[in-house]
Design a protein around this motif. Structure first.
Motif, PDB file in Angstrom:
ATOM      1  N   ALA A  67       0.843  -1.207   0.000  1.00  0.00           N
ATOM      2  CA  ALA A  67       0.000   0.000   0.000  1.00  0.00           C
ATOM      3  C   ALA A  67       0.872   1.248   0.000  1.00  0.00           C
ATOM      4  CB  ALA A  67      -0.928  -0.002   1.221  1.00  0.00           C
ATOM      5  N   TYR A  68       1.930   1.241   0.784  1.00  0.00           N
ATOM      6  CA  TYR A  68       2.845   2.379   0.830  1.00  0.00           C
ATOM      7  C   TYR A  68       3.495   2.592  -0.545  1.00  0.00           C
ATOM      8  CZ  TYR A  68       6.675   5.383   2.273  1.00  0.00           C
ATOM      9  OH  TYR A  68       7.566   6.410   2.377  1.00  0.00           O
ATOM     10  N   GLN A  69       3.945   1.521  -1.176  1.00  0.00           N
ATOM     11  CA  GLN A  69       4.583   1.622  -2.494  1.00  0.00           C
ATOM     12  C   GLN A  69       3.589   2.048  -3.577  1.00  0.00           C
ATOM     13  OE1 GLN A  69       7.815   1.588  -3.049  1.00  0.00           O
ATOM     14  NE2 GLN A  69       8.211   1.137  -0.896  1.00  0.00           N
ATOM     15  N   ARG A  70       2.344   1.558  -3.506  1.00  0.00           N
ATOM     16  CA  ARG A  70       1.325   2.001  -4.471  1.00  0.00           C
ATOM     17  C   ARG A  70       1.091   3.503  -4.352  1.00  0.00           C
ATOM     18  NH1 ARG A  70      -1.442  -2.661  -2.883  1.00  0.00           N
ATOM     19  NH2 ARG A  70      -2.798  -1.435  -1.523  1.00  0.00           N
ATOM     20  N   GLY A  71       1.038   3.996  -3.108  1.00  0.00           N
ATOM     21  CA  GLY A  71       0.872   5.424  -2.883  1.00  0.00           C
ATOM     22  C   GLY A  71       2.033   6.221  -3.448  1.00  0.00           C
ATOM     23  N   LEU A  72       3.268   5.749  -3.227  1.00  0.00           N
ATOM     24  CA  LEU A  72       4.433   6.422  -3.797  1.00  0.00           C
ATOM     25  C   LEU A  72       4.377   6.426  -5.319  1.00  0.00           C
ATOM     26  CD1 LEU A  72       7.441   5.187  -1.607  1.00  0.00           C
ATOM     27  CD2 LEU A  72       6.263   7.384  -1.517  1.00  0.00           C
ATOM     28  N   GLY A  73       3.911   5.337  -5.901  1.00  0.00           N
ATOM     29  CA  GLY A  73       3.776   5.263  -7.360  1.00  0.00           C
ATOM     30  C   GLY A  73       2.761   6.270  -7.880  1.00  0.00           C
ATOM     31  N   THR A  74       1.652   6.415  -7.167  1.00  0.00           N
ATOM     32  CA  THR A  74       0.636   7.398  -7.553  1.00  0.00           C
ATOM     33  C   THR A  74       1.202   8.808  -7.481  1.00  0.00           C
ATOM     34  OG1 THR A  74      -1.109   5.941  -6.741  1.00  0.00           O
ATOM     35  CG2 THR A  74      -1.682   8.259  -7.020  1.00  0.00           C
ATOM     36  N   GLU A  75       1.934   9.099  -6.403  1.00  0.00           N
ATOM     37  CA  GLU A  75       2.550  10.418  -6.265  1.00  0.00           C
ATOM     38  C   GLU A  75       3.562  10.657  -7.385  1.00  0.00           C
ATOM     39  OE1 GLU A  75       5.092  12.981  -3.004  1.00  0.00           O
ATOM     40  OE2 GLU A  75       5.515  10.846  -3.243  1.00  0.00           O
ATOM     41  N   HIS A  76       4.367   9.661  -7.684  1.00  0.00           N
ATOM     42  CA  HIS A  76       5.364   9.769  -8.752  1.00  0.00           C
ATOM     43  C   HIS A  76       4.694  10.108 -10.078  1.00  0.00           C
ATOM     44  CE1 HIS A  76       7.729   8.046 -12.086  1.00  0.00           C
ATOM     45  NE2 HIS A  76       8.759   8.556 -11.427  1.00  0.00           N
ATOM     46  N   ASP A  77       3.644   9.369 -10.409  1.00  0.00           N
ATOM     47  CA  ASP A  77       2.947   9.612 -11.675  1.00  0.00           C
ATOM     48  C   ASP A  77       2.361  11.014 -11.742  1.00  0.00           C
ATOM     49  OD1 ASP A  77       3.641   7.034 -12.305  1.00  0.00           O
ATOM     50  OD2 ASP A  77       1.653   6.196 -11.944  1.00  0.00           O
ATOM     51  N   ALA A  78       1.821  11.497 -10.628  1.00  0.00           N
ATOM     52  CA  ALA A  78       1.247  12.842 -10.595  1.00  0.00           C
ATOM     53  C   ALA A  78       2.335  13.902 -10.788  1.00  0.00           C
ATOM     54  CB  ALA A  78       0.511  13.071  -9.275  1.00  0.00           C
ATOM     55  N   LEU A  79       3.466  13.712 -10.135  1.00  0.00           N
ATOM     56  CA  LEU A  79       4.557  14.678 -10.262  1.00  0.00           C
ATOM     57  C   LEU A  79       5.127  14.699 -11.674  1.00  0.00           C
ATOM     58  CD1 LEU A  79       6.403  14.077  -6.873  1.00  0.00           C
ATOM     59  CD2 LEU A  79       5.016  16.063  -7.509  1.00  0.00           C
ATOM     60  N   VAL A  80       5.306  13.533 -12.269  1.00  0.00           N
ATOM     61  CA  VAL A  80       5.802  13.477 -13.648  1.00  0.00           C
ATOM     62  C   VAL A  80       4.791  14.106 -14.593  1.00  0.00           C
ATOM     63  CG1 VAL A  80       6.424  11.916 -15.535  1.00  0.00           C
ATOM     64  CG2 VAL A  80       7.322  11.515 -13.251  1.00  0.00           C
ATOM     65  N   SER A  81       3.508  13.874 -14.354  1.00  0.00           N
ATOM     66  CA  SER A  81       2.466  14.486 -15.185  1.00  0.00           C
ATOM     67  C   SER A  81       2.517  16.009 -15.085  1.00  0.00           C
ATOM     68  CB  SER A  81       1.093  13.972 -14.756  1.00  0.00           C
ATOM     69  OG  SER A  81       0.085  14.605 -15.496  1.00  0.00           O
ATOM     70  N   ASN A  82       2.662  16.537 -13.865  1.00  0.00           N
ATOM     71  CA  ASN A  82       2.768  17.989 -13.687  1.00  0.00           C
ATOM     72  C   ASN A  82       4.000  18.539 -14.397  1.00  0.00           C
ATOM     73  OD1 ASN A  82       0.501  17.895 -12.079  1.00  0.00           O
ATOM     74  ND2 ASN A  82       1.635  18.028 -10.158  1.00  0.00           N
ATOM     75  N   LEU A  83       5.103  17.834 -14.291  1.00  0.00           N
ATOM     76  CA  LEU A  83       6.328  18.255 -14.955  1.00  0.00           C
ATOM     77  C   LEU A  83       6.166  18.204 -16.461  1.00  0.00           C
ATOM     78  CD1 LEU A  83       9.200  19.140 -14.247  1.00  0.00           C
ATOM     79  CD2 LEU A  83       9.876  16.745 -14.288  1.00  0.00           C
ATOM     80  N   ARG A  84       5.493  17.178 -16.935  1.00  0.00           N
ATOM     81  CA  ARG A  84       5.245  17.033 -18.382  1.00  0.00           C
ATOM     82  C   ARG A  84       4.387  18.192 -18.891  1.00  0.00           C
ATOM     83  NH1 ARG A  84       7.986  15.307 -21.743  1.00  0.00           N
ATOM     84  NH2 ARG A  84       7.357  16.823 -22.942  1.00  0.00           N
ATOM     85  N   LEU A  85       3.352  18.578 -18.109  1.00  0.00           N
ATOM     86  CA  LEU A  85       2.501  19.704 -18.506  1.00  0.00           C
ATOM     87  C   LEU A  85       3.311  20.995 -18.554  1.00  0.00           C
ATOM     88  CD1 LEU A  85      -0.751  18.933 -16.462  1.00  0.00           C
ATOM     89  CD2 LEU A  85      -0.434  18.738 -18.943  1.00  0.00           C
ATOM     90  N   ALA A  86       4.185  21.192 -17.579  1.00  0.00           N
ATOM     91  CA  ALA A  86       5.020  22.388 -17.568  1.00  0.00           C
ATOM     92  C   ALA A  86       5.972  22.388 -18.765  1.00  0.00           C
ATOM     93  CB  ALA A  86       5.803  22.479 -16.261  1.00  0.00           C
ATOM     94  N   ALA A  87       6.538  21.228 -19.088  1.00  0.00           N
ATOM     95  CA  ALA A  87       7.443  21.133 -20.237  1.00  0.00           C
ATOM     96  C   ALA A  87       6.697  21.409 -21.536  1.00  0.00           C
ATOM     97  CB  ALA A  87       8.093  19.747 -20.270  1.00  0.00           C
ATOM     98  N   ASN A  88       5.495  20.863 -21.652  1.00  0.00           N
ATOM     99  CA  ASN A  88       4.696  21.096 -22.860  1.00  0.00           C
ATOM    100  C   ASN A  88       4.294  22.560 -23.005  1.00  0.00           C
ATOM    101  OD1 ASN A  88       4.871  18.402 -23.462  1.00  0.00           O
ATOM    102  ND2 ASN A  88       2.817  17.900 -22.751  1.00  0.00           N
ATOM    103  N   ALA A  89       4.182  23.271 -21.879  1.00  0.00           N
ATOM    104  CA  ALA A  89       3.814  24.680 -21.905  1.00  0.00           C
ATOM    105  C   ALA A  89       5.012  25.567 -22.223  1.00  0.00           C
ATOM    106  CB  ALA A  89       3.193  25.089 -20.574  1.00  0.00           C
ATOM    107  N   GLY A  90       6.188  24.959 -22.435  1.00  0.00           N
ATOM    108  CA  GLY A  90       7.355  25.729 -22.828  1.00  0.00           C
ATOM    109  C   GLY A  90       8.364  25.978 -21.731  1.00  0.00           C
TER     110      GLY A  90
END
Length: 191
Positions: A67-90
């Motif tokens: 459960a702890y690792q699944r939560g870390l994975g969810t957080e990781h995916d959210a952070l990468v998604s936010n970073l990806r959106l920022a990168a796509n925005a220039g």
């Protein structure tokens, strides 16, 4: 609230000290809090136990660690998604970070090199070849002598026994402290 609805409960085993057991509700709490980026201390507090007890639960109950690792994975995916959106925005910094973090990009020379240390120093060889291939390439290019002169590399004999104290230089003796006269003593000089 019944015992089954508690996030965790303390149980006493047949052998050893009492310990905590995390239930189904606690598993959901762990996954949710670790997905939010909460520290282990915060998760343990939500489960009403100490950090050490929570770490012991993670080791004792595989479902708690999962459960702890699944939560870390969810957080990781959210952070990468936010970073990806920022990168796509220039955002140039976000683009550079993603390129380096996700694709092992390095500026200039690769960091992965073969290092061979001998009596002559350090030889830095590109990661994609062996030391022998590198030396052969440099010899073909005329950059190094393929047969360097041999030198005597036998080390000078050295005794592991420390030098006798008689051979060591003498340390200077400190000046003796001036002698003090005990109080109540009369000092007279004879002429």
């Amino acid at each position: 609230m019944s015992v089954d609805d508690l996030p965790s409960r303390k149980v006493s085993g047949k052998v050893g000290r009492p310990h905590y057991v995390v239930g189904a509700r606690g598993i959901k709490i762990i996954e949710e809090l670790s997905a939010r980026g909460c520290h282990l201390t915060t998760i343990a507090k939500a489960l009403r136990m100490s950090v050490d007890a929570f770490k012991a639960c993670r080791a004792r109950q595989p479902e708690v660690e999962e459960a702890y690792q699944r939560g870390l994975g969810t957080e990781h995916d959210a952070l990468v998604s936010n970073l990806r959106l920022a990168a796509n925005a220039g955002n140039v910094v976000a683009n550079i970070f993603l390129l380096k973090a996700r694709h092992a990009y390095r500026e200039g020379e690769p960091l992965e090199v073969n290092v061979s240390v001998n009596a002559g120093g350090v030889l830095v060889v590109p990661a994609d070849m062996t030391v022998e291939e590198y030396l052969a390439r440099k010899a073909e290019a005329g950059e190094i002598d393929p047969m360097p002169p041999m030198r005597d590399v036998t080390p000078a004999p050295r005794s592991l026994i420390p030098e006798p104290i008689e051979h060591l230089p003498e340390a200077p003796m400190p000046d003796p402290a001036p002698r003090r006269t005990p109080s109540g003593t009369r000092v007279t000089r004879g002429d």
